[in-house]
Design an enzyme around this catalytic site. Structure first.
Site, PDB file in Angstrom:
ATOM      1  N   GLY A 135      -7.569 -22.283  14.229  1.00 21.12           N
ATOM      2  CA  GLY A 135      -8.259 -22.576  12.980  1.00 21.12           C
ATOM      3  C   GLY A 135      -9.578 -21.616  12.376  1.00 21.12           C
ATOM      4  N   GLY A 151     -15.616 -30.655  20.489  1.00 20.79           N
ATOM      5  CA  GLY A 151     -17.108 -30.951  20.864  1.00 20.79           C
ATOM      6  C   GLY A 151     -17.618 -30.129  21.973  1.00 20.79           C
ATOM      7  N   SER A 174      -2.546 -31.465  12.847  1.00 20.57           N
ATOM      8  CA  SER A 174      -3.218 -31.499  12.003  1.00 20.57           C
ATOM      9  C   SER A 174      -3.177 -32.980  11.060  1.00 20.57           C
ATOM     10  CB  SER A 174      -3.142 -30.341  11.104  1.00 20.57           C
ATOM     11  OG  SER A 174      -3.815 -30.276   9.969  1.00 20.57           O
ATOM     12  N   ASN A 214      -7.315 -32.063  18.621  1.00 19.21           N
ATOM     13  CA  ASN A 214      -7.719 -31.418  17.198  1.00 19.21           C
ATOM     14  C   ASN A 214      -8.961 -32.245  16.587  1.00 19.21           C
ATOM     15  OD1 ASN A 214      -7.427 -30.060  14.665  1.00 19.21           O
ATOM     16  ND2 ASN A 214      -5.318 -29.769  14.947  1.00 19.21           N
ATOM     17  N   ASN A 224      -0.580 -19.916  17.191  1.00 20.31           N
ATOM     18  CA  ASN A 224      -0.574 -21.610  17.062  1.00 20.31           C
ATOM     19  C   ASN A 224       0.369 -21.497  15.580  1.00 20.31           C
ATOM     20  OD1 ASN A 224      -1.214 -23.815  15.405  1.00 20.31           O
ATOM     21  ND2 ASN A 224      -2.511 -24.244  17.272  1.00 20.31           N
ATOM     22  N   ASN A 230      -4.167 -32.933   7.898  1.00 18.27           N
ATOM     23  CA  ASN A 230      -4.315 -32.412   6.594  1.00 18.27           C
ATOM     24  C   ASN A 230      -3.160 -32.066   5.879  1.00 18.27           C
ATOM     25  OD1 ASN A 230      -7.274 -32.715   6.584  1.00 18.27           O
ATOM     26  ND2 ASN A 230      -7.144 -30.954   7.738  1.00 18.27           N
ATOM     27  N   THR A 231      -1.791 -32.218   6.731  1.00 16.50           N
ATOM     28  CA  THR A 231      -0.534 -32.076   5.996  1.00 16.50           C
ATOM     29  C   THR A 231       0.208 -33.206   6.201  1.00 16.50           C
ATOM     30  OG1 THR A 231      -0.276 -29.590   6.888  1.00 16.50           O
ATOM     31  CG2 THR A 231       1.626 -30.684   6.410  1.00 16.50           C
ATOM     32  N   GLY A 266      -5.712 -27.736   5.078  1.00 15.84           N
ATOM     33  CA  GLY A 266      -4.183 -27.788   4.687  1.00 15.84           C
ATOM     34  C   GLY A 266      -3.529 -26.607   5.193  1.00 15.84           C
ATOM     35  N   PHE A 267      -3.580 -26.142   6.235  1.00 14.16           N
ATOM     36  CA  PHE A 267      -2.801 -24.971   6.738  1.00 14.16           C
ATOM     37  C   PHE A 267      -2.755 -23.740   5.781  1.00 14.16           C
ATOM     38  CE2 PHE A 267       0.437 -27.080  10.125  1.00 14.16           C
ATOM     39  CZ  PHE A 267      -0.745 -27.565  10.854  1.00 14.16           C
ATOM     40  N   ASN A 283     -12.871 -30.700   7.507  1.00 13.82           N
ATOM     41  CA  ASN A 283     -12.303 -29.659   6.582  1.00 13.82           C
ATOM     42  C   ASN A 283     -10.912 -30.546   6.313  1.00 13.82           C
ATOM     43  OD1 ASN A 283      -9.725 -28.383   7.993  1.00 13.82           O
ATOM     44  ND2 ASN A 283     -10.834 -29.010   9.585  1.00 13.82           N
ATOM     45  N   TYR A 325     -14.647 -24.096  18.701  1.00 16.67           N
ATOM     46  CA  TYR A 325     -14.771 -23.524  17.175  1.00 16.67           C
ATOM     47  C   TYR A 325     -15.862 -24.013  16.582  1.00 16.67           C
ATOM     48  CZ  TYR A 325     -13.309 -23.037  12.473  1.00 16.67           C
ATOM     49  OH  TYR A 325     -13.274 -22.958  10.868  1.00 16.67           O
ATOM     50  N   LYS A 333      -0.126 -29.169  20.836  1.00 17.75           N
ATOM     51  CA  LYS A 333      -1.303 -29.484  20.387  1.00 17.75           C
ATOM     52  C   LYS A 333      -1.381 -30.962  19.810  1.00 17.75           C
ATOM     53  CE  LYS A 333      -5.557 -28.085  18.237  1.00 17.75           C
ATOM     54  NZ  LYS A 333      -6.326 -26.768  17.833  1.00 17.75           N
ATOM     55  N   LYS A 343      -7.350 -17.869  11.310  1.00 16.79           N
ATOM     56  CA  LYS A 343      -6.222 -18.348  10.898  1.00 16.79           C
ATOM     57  C   LYS A 343      -5.159 -17.159  10.891  1.00 16.79           C
ATOM     58  CE  LYS A 343      -7.555 -22.594   8.542  1.00 16.79           C
ATOM     59  NZ  LYS A 343      -6.774 -23.430   9.028  1.00 16.79           N
TER      60      LYS A 343
END
Length: 341
Positions: free
Chosen positions: A60, A284, A171, A234, A137, A173-174, A111-112, A108, A305, A205, A63
Site C-alpha cells: 500500500g 498500528g 481490502s 489490513n 502483493n 475498498n473493493t 480502491g487498488f 483510505n 506503513y 493477507k 503500490k
C-alpha cells in the site's frame, strides 16, 4: 530532515504528499548512502525464506514499486509492493486518503489504484535488493468477472520475480472482495493460487474485522493448502473513539488506533493455528516495543506503513535498535527465540 519537511508535506493533500515522498525515496536510492548493517540477532525466517531483520514495509505504501531501493535503504528487512492487479485501474474518486493527525491514523478508500502487473513487475525485476526480501502483493480488478482468475494471473506473473507473493483478500475498498475470506470461495482461491505459485512462498493477507469462527476457517484452509504465512491484517472498517475531523470518512482505518484490534486478532490467529503456520503482524506498529509485543504474541515478522507518515523515515532503524534492546533485556539471543515466547 523528516521533521523539518513534515509541516510542508502536511500542508499538501495527503495523496499528493504521498506521491512526492515516493519520488524522494526513488531519488535517494541513486545517491551514495552508507550500506545498511543488520544486527545478526534480528535475523529471522519464514519456512526456508530468511530475512535480515523482522521489520517490513506493508503493501500500500509503494503500490507500483517505484521506490523499492529507497525503502530498502531505510533499513527494512523486506519491502512489499502492491496491491497490483492484472489490468491498470484508477481506483476510487478523490479525495480518498485522509490524515487523522490527532489520532496518528489514516483513513483510505483508494480502491487498488495501480498501474497494473506488467509495469509493476518490470520495476520489481530491475530493483536492487541487497540483503532485503521483496514481496509482491496481488489482487483482483474491481470489474473482474472472475476474481480467482485475476489472483491466479497475479501469482503466476509475480512468483518468478518475488521472494514471496501475498494474496490480498482483505481490502474493504473493493466491493465484495472480502467475501473471498470464507467457505468454498476461499478454498477454491487457495487451491488455484497454490498451484500457480511454483516454489515461491505464498502469504495470505486477511482483515482484522473477522470473528473467531471465520478465523478458524481461514486458518484450517491455509494450513490445508500449505500457505506459508498469514498476514494479520489490513485496515479496519470499525471505528474506535477518534478525535480527528476526518474520523467519519468512509474507508479503512490504519495507524495507532488499530493497534489493540490488530493485536487481539493476531492472538486469535495464533490460538486457532496452534503454531501450525507462520504469522506476519501488521496494524498500528509504531515502535520497537509494539513490534516486540507482536513477536512475543506469535509473529515471525511485522510490517508497518502509517507510522512512517508521522514518525518519518528514521523510524525503521529506531525500531530495530529498540527491538534488539528488548531482546537483550529479556535474555533472548535471537529474535526467533522470542516468537510466541
Amino acid at each position: 530532515m523528516s521533521y523539518a519537511l513534515r509541516p510542508l508535506l502536511f500542508a499538501l493533500d495527503a495523496e499528493r504528499a504521498h506521491a512526492l515522498t515516493l519520488k524522494a525515496l526513488a531519488v535517494r536510492a541513486r545517491l551514495p548512502f552508507p550500506a545498511v548493517r543488520h544486527d545478526r540477532r534480528l535475523a529471522t525466517r519464514i519456512g526456508a525464506l530468511t530475512f535480515a531483520n523482522p521489520l517490513g514495509v506493508a503493501a500500500g505504501l509503494d503500490k507500483d514499486g517505484v521506490a523499492i531501493e529507497g525503502l530498502f535503504g531505510l533499513g527494512f528487512g523486506a519491502v512489499e509492493i502492491g496491491t497490483l492487479t492484472p489490468v491498470p485501474q484508477a481506483g476510487n474518486p478523490r479525495p480518498r486518503l485522509f490524515r487523522l493527525v490527532a489520532d496518528r491514523a489514516v483513513v483510505n478508500r483508494m480502491g487498488f489504484n495501480n498501474g497494473g502487473l506488467e509495469a509493476g513487475l518490470a520495476r520489481a525485476k530491475g530493483a536492487r535488493r541487497g540483503t532485503g526480501r521483496l514481496g509482491i502483493n496481488v489482487g483482483a480488478n474491481k470489474d473482474a468477472t472472475d476474481r480467482i482468475a485475476d489472483y491466479v494471473a497475479g501469482v503466476s506473473a509475480a512468483a518468478p520475480i518475488a521472494d514471496y507473493v501475498t494474496i490480498n483478500i482483505s481490502s474493504p475498498n473493493t466491493p465484495g472482495l472480502r467475501d473471498l475470506q470464507h467457505g468454498a470461495a476461499l478454498a477454491e482461491l487457495l487451491a488455484a493460487c497454490t498451484e500457480a505459485r511454483g516454489d515461491t512462498p505464498l502469504f495470505l493477507k486477511i482483515a482484522p474485522d473477522l470473528d473467531a469462527g471465520a478465523i478458524d476457517g481461514i486458518v484450517r484452509a491455509a494450513i490445508g493448502q500449505r500457505i506459508d504465512a498469514i498476514v494479520m491484517g489490513n485496515t479496519t472498517i470499525s471505528r474506535p473513539p477518534l478525535r480527528s475531523p476526518h474520523a467519519a470518512e468512509t474507508g479503512g482505518l490504519s495507524g495507532a488506533p488499530l493497534a489493540a484490534l490488530a493485536r487481539q486478532r493476531l492472538a486469535d490467529v495464533r490460538s486457532a493455528s496452534g503454531g501450525g503456520i507462520a504469522l506476519v503482524a501488521a496494524g498500528g506498529i509504531d515502535s520497537g516495543a509494539e513490534a516486540y509485543a507482536r513477536i512475543r504474541a506469535g509473529a515471525a515478522f511485522v510490517q508497518l506503513y502509517s507510522a512512517l507518515i508521522y514518525a518519518g523515515p528514521g523510524l525503521a532503524r529506531r525500531i530495530l535498535v529498540d527491538l534488539a534492546a528488548c531482546l537483550a533485556r529479556d535474555g533472548f539471543a535471537r529474535v526467533e527465540d522470542a516468537v510466541a515466547a
